[in-house]
Enzyme design. Sequence first.
Site, PDB file in Angstrom:
ATOM      1  N   SER A 255       0.826  -1.195   0.000  1.00  0.00           N
ATOM      2  CA  SER A 255       0.000   0.000   0.000  1.00  0.00           C
ATOM      3  C   SER A 255       0.861   1.244   0.000  1.00  0.00           C
ATOM      4  O   SER A 255       2.026   1.211   0.357  1.00  0.00           O
ATOM      5  CB  SER A 255      -0.894   0.003   1.226  1.00  0.00           C
ATOM      6  OG  SER A 255      -0.081   0.245   2.359  1.00  0.00           O
ATOM      7  N   LYS A 256       0.240   2.322  -0.394  1.00  0.00           N
ATOM      8  CA  LYS A 256       0.917   3.613  -0.397  1.00  0.00           C
ATOM      9  C   LYS A 256       1.394   3.931   1.009  1.00  0.00           C
ATOM     10  O   LYS A 256       2.469   4.444   1.213  1.00  0.00           O
ATOM     11  CB  LYS A 256      -0.094   4.681  -0.810  1.00  0.00           C
ATOM     12  CG  LYS A 256       0.098   5.140  -2.220  1.00  0.00           C
ATOM     13  CD  LYS A 256      -0.458   6.540  -2.366  1.00  0.00           C
ATOM     14  CE  LYS A 256      -0.196   7.037  -3.762  1.00  0.00           C
ATOM     15  NZ  LYS A 256      -1.251   6.855  -4.696  1.00  0.00           N
TER      16      LYS A 256
END
Length: 486
Positions: A255-256
């Site tokens: 994920s970011k």
Amino acid sequence: MSKVRTRYAPSPTGKMHVGNLRSALYEFLIAKHAGGDFMLRIEDTDQERFVEGATEIIYRTMDKAGLAHDEGPDKDGGFGPYVQSERMKTGIYMEHAKELVEKGEAYYCFCEKERLETLKTEIVEGKEIMMYDKRCLSLPKEEVEANLAAGKPFVIRQNIPKEGTTTFHDELYGDITVENAELDDMILIKSDGYPTYNFANVVDDHTMNITHVVRGNEYLSSAPKYQRLYDAFGWESPVYIHLPLITDENHKKLSKRSGHASFEDLLEQGFVTEAIVNFIALLGWSPEENREIFSLEELIQEFDYHRISKSPAVFDMVKLKWMNGEYLKAMEFGKFYAMAEPYLKAAVSKDYDLEKIAAMVKTRIEVFPDIAEHVDFFGQVPEYSISMYAHKKMKTTPESSLEVLRELLPRLEAQEDYSNDALYGLLLNYVKEKGCKNGYVMWPVRTAVSGKQMTPGGATELMEVLGKEESLARLRAAVAKLEQEL
Ligand code: GLU
């Protein structure tokens, strides 16, 4: 055997994720390993998902990572255009869709949105998929023609029989067979005349002579439909390699937020390109010998795609950091310095010789942001406890340290040459006179000038950088501190 031709076919929808870069890298390596061609094709038919500037990110990333393409929008190799929206203008997708209509493998569909909304949906892999009920398949030919002549909006759908099965082959997963009843009659040409990604991809891979396709396994569920298209055209499908998902250490999707989603994120965190590429190569692939550091050239030599694994690849930050450190150690000094300078400047506010500090930290850091913790004392000696002067192995105590520092001060005040060598000589002379071990002297001096237990260099290396004035000021302050606290 035909020449190996691979392609990276990104949709310009944002940053280049680690998974995308891995597909691009593997495609590049497969082609280069076999002396083939690597092509870049831009898949921009989904106008709604198009992100301004995303194409530039793709070019920049590929360039930075060293994945030079032999053909692409900026490099014609005779298979152009290389951008799908431009290919569309040549009529290639519509012609092919019509060919399938002729063969009964596709059909025009005039159903309106309102009707489609009433159709049954099914949950396929967590997503709600509408299964079209084939109503327009049974439209009489005349009605289809009348509708077309009247300019009625239409899509073209793939005609998948309700009975039977479809089998396709993947290099990692082997033969996969699915029930046709599970496959929806997907749209090949949309109402705006654009092909869907699914259709354009097949037409392009074939007409551009692509031999190997590497992509994430999120496409595995569409693969049977692609296979049916290849079969309907009478084409041979390329070798498919669907790569396993990359997860983080907790086996969750990257994920970011966890900071390892895209190539740019990693660069921003101070990782060097070569280390990122090396690391990504090993996310799912392993060489024959047990070795981890590979330059791109070496990867080309070694990359045998049969050694790609289908178990999920874990993005291990600790390993990437270690690998990055190995690259920093091996890096040519000038290049290292250029990259380290901003971090050094931010961490060392005073006007010291930053190149010397850089040389000290080069073998000690894993990533550039580590620099700060190694060199912060150059700016200012941190608060420390005098118990730090006690070192069992060096046989030092705060008392012995005070004595050593007091005795050394006049000598260091008289000393003009503050080079590492000269200072080291001075301290060794003193050691000899005293008849003690080196550490008995070096430890208190280093502690006094740094206030730290671990420093990137020895006592005299630090003093060379600090210079006479600052070194003496720090030694005097240490003496005062010891006198006060003892
Ligand atoms: N345009 C697709 C994507 O960016 C390509 C998938 C493929 O390689 O076929 O995900």
